[in-house]
Design an enzyme around this catalytic site. Sequence first.
Site, PDB file in Angstrom:
ATOM      1  N   ASP A  13       3.084   1.448   0.497  1.00 24.85           N
ATOM      2  CA  ASP A  13       3.752   2.739   0.292  1.00 24.85           C
ATOM      3  C   ASP A  13       4.908   2.663  -0.698  1.00 24.85           C
ATOM      4  OD1 ASP A  13       2.009   3.796   2.189  1.00 24.85           O
ATOM      5  OD2 ASP A  13       3.371   3.300   3.831  1.00 24.85           O
ATOM      6  N   LYS A  16       2.645   3.284  -5.385  1.00 20.30           N
ATOM      7  CA  LYS A  16       1.646   2.766  -6.327  1.00 20.30           C
ATOM      8  C   LYS A  16       0.836   3.895  -6.972  1.00 20.30           C
ATOM      9  CE  LYS A  16      -0.056   0.431  -2.915  1.00 20.30           C
ATOM     10  NZ  LYS A  16       0.985   0.681  -1.901  1.00 20.30           N
ATOM     11  N   GLY A  40      -2.990   5.321   1.532  1.00 16.73           N
ATOM     12  CA  GLY A  40      -2.697   6.730   1.267  1.00 16.73           C
ATOM     13  C   GLY A  40      -1.814   6.760   0.034  1.00 16.73           C
ATOM     14  N   HIS A  41      -2.360   7.158  -1.101  1.00 15.88           N
ATOM     15  CA  HIS A  41      -1.640   7.121  -2.384  1.00 15.88           C
ATOM     16  C   HIS A  41      -1.370   8.544  -2.842  1.00 15.88           C
ATOM     17  CE1 HIS A  41      -3.319   2.818  -3.311  1.00 15.88           C
ATOM     18  NE2 HIS A  41      -2.657   2.887  -2.175  1.00 15.88           N
ATOM     19  N   GLN A 223      -2.134  -1.224  -0.110  1.00 10.29           N
ATOM     20  CA  GLN A 223      -1.191  -1.947   0.759  1.00 10.29           C
ATOM     21  C   GLN A 223      -0.173  -2.695  -0.109  1.00 10.29           C
ATOM     22  OE1 GLN A 223      -4.887  -2.519   1.769  1.00 10.29           O
ATOM     23  NE2 GLN A 223      -4.427  -0.459   2.459  1.00 10.29           N
TER      24      GLN A 223
HETATM   25  P1  GDP Z   1       1.589   4.351  -2.198  1.00 10.66           P
HETATM   26  O1  GDP Z   1       0.779   4.151  -0.988  1.00 10.66           O
HETATM   27  O2  GDP Z   1       2.192   3.080  -2.693  1.00 10.66           O
HETATM   28  O3  GDP Z   1       0.869   5.085  -3.294  1.00 10.66           O
HETATM   29  O4  GDP Z   1       2.835   5.277  -1.770  1.00 10.66           O
HETATM   30  P2  GDP Z   1       2.758   6.590  -0.820  1.00 10.66           P
HETATM   31  O5  GDP Z   1       2.136   7.696  -1.563  1.00 10.66           O
HETATM   32  O6  GDP Z   1       2.176   6.242   0.513  1.00 10.66           O
HETATM   33  O7  GDP Z   1       4.300   6.841  -0.542  1.00 10.66           O
HETATM   34  C1  GDP Z   1       5.195   7.051  -1.580  1.00 10.66           C
HETATM   35  C2  GDP Z   1       5.888   8.404  -1.338  1.00 10.66           C
HETATM   36  O8  GDP Z   1       7.036   8.462  -2.158  1.00 10.66           O
HETATM   37  C3  GDP Z   1       5.019   9.586  -1.752  1.00 10.66           C
HETATM   38  O9  GDP Z   1       5.355  10.689  -0.958  1.00 10.66           O
HETATM   39  C4  GDP Z   1       5.447   9.831  -3.194  1.00 10.66           C
HETATM   40  O10 GDP Z   1       5.265  11.177  -3.631  1.00 10.66           O
HETATM   41  C5  GDP Z   1       6.917   9.524  -3.098  1.00 10.66           C
HETATM   42  N1  GDP Z   1       7.527   9.009  -4.331  1.00 10.66           N
HETATM   43  C6  GDP Z   1       7.025   8.114  -5.223  1.00 10.66           C
HETATM   44  N2  GDP Z   1       7.940   7.830  -6.171  1.00 10.66           N
HETATM   45  C7  GDP Z   1       9.041   8.548  -5.862  1.00 10.66           C
HETATM   46  C8  GDP Z   1      10.358   8.660  -6.431  1.00 10.66           C
HETATM   47  O11 GDP Z   1      10.691   8.036  -7.427  1.00 10.66           O
HETATM   48  N3  GDP Z   1      11.247   9.480  -5.795  1.00 10.66           N
HETATM   49  C9  GDP Z   1      10.918  10.202  -4.667  1.00 10.66           C
HETATM   50  N4  GDP Z   1      11.848  10.974  -4.114  1.00 10.66           N
HETATM   51  N5  GDP Z   1       9.704  10.122  -4.117  1.00 10.66           N
HETATM   52  C10 GDP Z   1       8.781   9.296  -4.702  1.00 10.66           C
HETATM   53  P1  IMO Z   2      -0.956   1.967   1.016  1.00 14.25           P
HETATM   54  O1  IMO Z   2      -2.068   1.571   0.075  1.00 14.25           O
HETATM   55  C1  IMO Z   2       1.460   0.816   4.464  1.00 14.25           C
HETATM   56  C2  IMO Z   2      -0.559  -1.433   7.617  1.00 14.25           C
HETATM   57  C3  IMO Z   2      -0.743  -0.755   8.959  1.00 14.25           C
HETATM   58  C4  IMO Z   2      -0.675  -1.973   9.871  1.00 14.25           C
HETATM   59  C5  IMO Z   2      -1.400  -3.049   9.068  1.00 14.25           C
HETATM   60  C6  IMO Z   2      -2.868  -3.217   9.422  1.00 14.25           C
HETATM   61  O2  IMO Z   2      -0.795   3.417   1.201  1.00 14.25           O
HETATM   62  O3  IMO Z   2       0.306   1.257   0.610  1.00 14.25           O
HETATM   63  P2  IMO Z   2      -5.054  -1.787   8.925  1.00 14.25           P
HETATM   64  O4  IMO Z   2      -5.402  -0.377   9.266  1.00 14.25           O
HETATM   65  O5  IMO Z   2      -5.074  -2.066   7.458  1.00 14.25           O
HETATM   66  O6  IMO Z   2      -5.844  -2.793   9.681  1.00 14.25           O
HETATM   67  O7  IMO Z   2      -3.525  -1.963   9.422  1.00 14.25           O
HETATM   68  O8  IMO Z   2      -1.289  -2.648   7.709  1.00 14.25           O
HETATM   69  N1  IMO Z   2      -1.100  -0.673   6.455  1.00 14.25           N
HETATM   70  C7  IMO Z   2      -0.336  -0.044   5.568  1.00 14.25           C
HETATM   71  N2  IMO Z   2       0.999   0.140   5.529  1.00 14.25           N
HETATM   72  N3  IMO Z   2       0.687   1.281   3.460  1.00 14.25           N
HETATM   73  C8  IMO Z   2      -0.653   1.078   3.462  1.00 14.25           C
HETATM   74  O9  IMO Z   2      -1.438   1.392   2.440  1.00 14.25           O
HETATM   75  C9  IMO Z   2      -1.223   0.431   4.585  1.00 14.25           C
HETATM   76  N4  IMO Z   2      -2.484   0.105   4.933  1.00 14.25           N
HETATM   77  C10 IMO Z   2      -2.386  -0.581   6.068  1.00 14.25           C
HETATM   78  O10 IMO Z   2       0.288   0.153   9.214  1.00 14.25           O
HETATM   79  O11 IMO Z   2       0.664  -2.388  10.008  1.00 14.25           O
HETATM   80 MG    MG Z   3       0.681   4.823   1.015  1.00 12.53          MG
END
Ligand code: GDP
Ligand code: IMO
Ligand code: MG
Length: 430
Positions: A13, A16, A40-41, A223
């Site tokens: 999270d 990416k 979840g991206h 991840q």
């Molecule tokens: P990922 O799994 O690495 O793609 O990240 P996620 O989407 O799960 O979580 C990142 C969250 O931070 C999302 O809600 C993005 O919209 C938000 N986000 C990403 N970059 C920024 C930033 O520079 N500032 C703020 N405020 N939010 C951001």
């Molecule tokens: P993105 O790509 C954050 C964590 C789960 C748990 C562990 C194992 O959005 O960064 P799993 O379901 O993979 O067997 O769970 O890994 N986990 C993540 N945490 N971002 C993710 O993906 C994750 N995908 C799995 O919360 O701790």
């Molecule tokens: Mg994510």
Amino acid sequence: MTLQVIVGAQWGDEGKGRIVDWFAAQARYAARFNGGDNAGHTVTVGQRVFKLHLIPSGILQPHIVGILGNGMVVNPQTLVEEMDMLAGNGIPISPARLHLSYAAQLITPAHNALDRALESGRGKDNIGTTGRGIGPAYTDKAARSGLRAVDMLAPDFCEHLGDHVAETNRTLGLHGAPHLDPAPICNQFRLLAEHLKPYITDTAAELDAALRAGQNVLAEGAQGTLLDIDHGTYPFVTSSNTTAPGALTGLGLGLTAAREARVSGVVKAFQTRVGSGPFPTEVSGELADRLRGSGKNPWDEFGTTTGRPRRVGWLDGVLLRYATRLNGLTELVITKLDILTGLDPLRVCVAYKTGQETLTDLPFGPADLHLYEPVYEDLPGWTEDLGTIRDWEDLPAAARGYLERLEHLTGVPVTLASVGPEREQVVEKR
Ligand code: GDP
Ligand code: IMO
Ligand code: MG
């Protein structure tokens, strides 16, 4: 020409998805190489917030071909729903621009049920998985009993699927979980297979040819480094290799396929984790509420896949240096810098203490993290709103100082920082 691997440098999270979207402007392919719909991206384009679980985030750029690589575990139901969601939002999805590796493993409802049964059996020692069947699907892969995308093309696919459900039922029974009826699953998967057939190809050969033809390929990690099955905080990890070398096996590329390699580590400006496991710099109380946000904003720290509140803390420079080495990072990309506005001082963990000893590198990587106490360095904060800044020189001196400290800790340059979730809210260091 260039293979650019974009990986999370922390516990996932990191942002990416939006960084892949940024770099996708200059690439031809965006390819996922690991994990499944546990990811979840998020990509924010104007008023629209896209949450992608399987399809690479690069797909939002119209010239991109999206690849779901052999290293993935793919739930065909989620995939079809995501294709429909994108098409419904005006993002064209067709076999011309989305390809699923024939060797990707399939996730079935039996895997989902088993993931949940195993987690409830672990009780208070649970991993906190996303419940998406990831572990059971990779277990079947390693046991050589998994179903692959190519199997959906075979006339006897439903028989194999039925055998898999029956086999999983035996394990579910051992965990006191109810059996699944194979018939509706077979009907569901027959339709999904029909739908997905034209998308199944040899994506490894395609990517190799693209690189040799001088095209740019982005590999989108899911991840983060500390969730890597080999190098993460085992057993509180996911079941795949999330680190950059996993892009080669997970896409079927040789070490020399690309003339140039770039490895971008996405680093959130603070640290978060969702699920169980050690987190030395974790904070609680008011500061945690401040870093996490209330949940009102879409970017607040609540899981994109599960909605769970994320644990939050100060940036861990020791673990960041570890991630730099393991991935062979060539650059750092810092996200959510805007969230630190107004916090003073900013703390960064620069070493760990155990007894009388101070360590800047850990003897067994991130194993035994619970034994260590973080040693912090305090850095000055800033009060300016960063959201509209686009030039590096316009960042407050303290913000640049914070980024320079990370460069110094890792020995790797920061090339990009994001200052808000919007596609354009990025500051590039030229
Ligand atoms: P990922 O799994 O690495 O793609 O990240 P996620 O989407 O799960 O979580 C990142 C969250 O931070 C999302 O809600 C993005 O919209 C938000 N986000 C990403 N970059 C920024 C930033 O520079 N500032 C703020 N405020 N939010 C951001
Ligand atoms: P993105 O790509 C954050 C964590 C789960 C748990 C562990 C194992 O959005 O960064 P799993 O379901 O993979 O067997 O769970 O890994 N986990 C993540 N945490 N971002 C993710 O993906 C994750 N995908 C799995 O919360 O701790
Ligand atoms: Mg994510």
